[in-house]
Design an enzyme around this catalytic site. Structure first.
Site, PDB file in Angstrom:
ATOM      1  N   HIS A 197       0.840  -1.203   0.000  1.00  0.00           N
ATOM      2  CA  HIS A 197       0.000   0.000   0.000  1.00  0.00           C
ATOM      3  C   HIS A 197       0.876   1.255   0.000  1.00  0.00           C
ATOM      4  O   HIS A 197       0.623   2.200  -0.757  1.00  0.00           O
ATOM      5  CB  HIS A 197      -0.921  -0.006   1.220  1.00  0.00           C
ATOM      6  CG  HIS A 197      -1.606   1.310   1.442  1.00  0.00           C
ATOM      7  ND1 HIS A 197      -2.743   1.686   0.766  1.00  0.00           N
ATOM      8  CD2 HIS A 197      -1.294   2.365   2.240  1.00  0.00           C
ATOM      9  CE1 HIS A 197      -3.098   2.902   1.139  1.00  0.00           C
ATOM     10  NE2 HIS A 197      -2.242   3.342   2.033  1.00  0.00           N
ATOM     11  N   SER A 230      -3.999   0.636  -4.749  1.00  0.00           N
ATOM     12  CA  SER A 230      -3.323  -0.525  -4.152  1.00  0.00           C
ATOM     13  C   SER A 230      -4.298  -1.628  -3.755  1.00  0.00           C
ATOM     14  O   SER A 230      -3.885  -2.640  -3.210  1.00  0.00           O
ATOM     15  CB  SER A 230      -2.493  -0.091  -2.933  1.00  0.00           C
ATOM     16  OG  SER A 230      -3.343   0.315  -1.874  1.00  0.00           O
ATOM     17  N   GLU A 249      -5.649   9.362  -0.070  1.00  0.00           N
ATOM     18  CA  GLU A 249      -6.041   7.955   0.079  1.00  0.00           C
ATOM     19  C   GLU A 249      -7.099   7.511  -0.935  1.00  0.00           C
ATOM     20  O   GLU A 249      -6.999   6.423  -1.482  1.00  0.00           O
ATOM     21  CB  GLU A 249      -6.569   7.687   1.502  1.00  0.00           C
ATOM     22  CG  GLU A 249      -5.504   7.775   2.596  1.00  0.00           C
ATOM     23  CD  GLU A 249      -4.427   6.701   2.521  1.00  0.00           C
ATOM     24  OE1 GLU A 249      -4.508   5.798   1.673  1.00  0.00           O
ATOM     25  OE2 GLU A 249      -3.472   6.790   3.316  1.00  0.00           O
ATOM     26  N   HIS A 268       1.263   4.895  -2.564  1.00  0.00           N
ATOM     27  CA  HIS A 268       1.546   6.310  -2.288  1.00  0.00           C
ATOM     28  C   HIS A 268       2.699   6.913  -3.087  1.00  0.00           C
ATOM     29  O   HIS A 268       2.674   8.104  -3.396  1.00  0.00           O
ATOM     30  CB  HIS A 268       1.883   6.497  -0.800  1.00  0.00           C
ATOM     31  CG  HIS A 268       0.669   6.523   0.077  1.00  0.00           C
ATOM     32  ND1 HIS A 268      -0.251   7.543   0.029  1.00  0.00           N
ATOM     33  CD2 HIS A 268       0.209   5.654   1.012  1.00  0.00           C
ATOM     34  CE1 HIS A 268      -1.222   7.319   0.902  1.00  0.00           C
ATOM     35  NE2 HIS A 268      -0.971   6.165   1.515  1.00  0.00           N
TER      36      HIS A 268
HETATM   37 FE   LIG Z   1      -2.212   5.205   2.958  1.00  0.00          FE
END
Ligand SMILES: [Fe+2]
Length: 263
Positions: free
Chosen positions: A122, A186, A167, A127
């Site tokens: 993730h 993700s 996010e 990111h």
């Molecule tokens: Fe995150």
């Protein structure tokens, strides 16, 4: 990392390198291949370009030193491996210093489809690619600075901005609506749900609405906010955030569109 986590933090060796097992390399590879197939027509161009710029590959778990070097060469951002759950103040402090805090453990096979806590996949796959985009990187740094400046009393509302952008953000592009949020790119279930769009609502990004929207971390998101460009995203955090949060507090939250979590 949550209190109930069965994962332990991975620590680097004296050379700064993390030791991942062949099984962890295989899990990374499976996740990478599966998501890249899904994302070809779902993720925005800036994200996909970022995957290439970072040199992410399916055959090996990336080393944070390499991610760090490539990021610093492009936007001056960096990453910092964190051993476990860090307090919000430290999280914001690191962002303000252009360092993205990353959990360094990788999920086990039993969690390959879903893991609630953020793992290395993730963090790095989700990111880091967009941190190669200067407007996005500037937004993240300024978000950290704003959070440090405003302090604890604003943190709850401020994090909603992060949640609905970094996010779970989506962006309008000439090819249609595309994902850029780490929680979408993700996660196979979140990516499919966000692109199918039949059981969720898409709203144009509006700061006051975002500040008043509650969310749950453990469900596929029922509401997404959509920006028009990363330049717009950069401009969002330059608004009077303090004043906006005070106003949002006085107006109160929108009614949740999800069931309360059973305790
Ligand atoms: Fe995150």
């Amino acid at each position: 990392m949550t209190k109930e986590s069965t994962y332990t933090a991975k620590l680097p060796g004296p050379n700064g390198l993390y030791d991942y097992t062949p099984e962890e390399d295989a899990i990374w590879g499976e996740l990478y291949e599966r998501q890249m197939k899904l994302l070809a027509n779902m993720a925005c161009r800036e994200y996909l370009d970022g995957v290439k710029t970072l040199g992410l590959r399916p055959d090996k778990v990336p080393q944070l030193l390499d991610v760090n070097r490539r990021l610093s060469e492009t936007t001056g951002f960096g990453v910092e491996g964190v051993p476990a759950l860090i307090p919000p103040s430290q999280f914001y402090e690191l962002l303000s210093q252009r360092k993205f805090p990353l959990a360094t453990f990788l999920r086990r096979r039993e969690h390959i489809d879903y893991i609630e806590e953020p793992d290395l996949f993730h963090e790095v796959f989700g990111h880091c690619p967009l941190l190669t985009n200067q407007s996005y990187a500037n937004f993240v740094r300024r978000f950290g600075e704003t959070a440090v400046h405003l302090g604890k009393g604003y943190s709850w509302h401020l994090f909603r901005i992060f949640w609905f952008t970094v996010e779970f953000g989506l962006i309008n592009t000439p090819e249609g609506r595309r994902s850029y949020g780490a929680g979408i790119v993700s996660s196979p279930s979140e990516a499919k749900a966000a692109m199918k769009g039949t059981e969720c609502e898409f709203r144009p990004f509006d700061l006051m609405s975002v500040l008043r929207t509650p969310y749950r971390i453990d469900i596929v998101q029922p509401i997404y906010y959509v920006i028009d460009s990363f330049a717009d995203l950069e401009a969002i955090i330059e608004q009077d955030i303090e004043g906006a949060i005070l106003k949002a507090k006085s107006l109160g939250d929108f009614a949740p569109t999800f069931e309360a979590k059973a305790s």
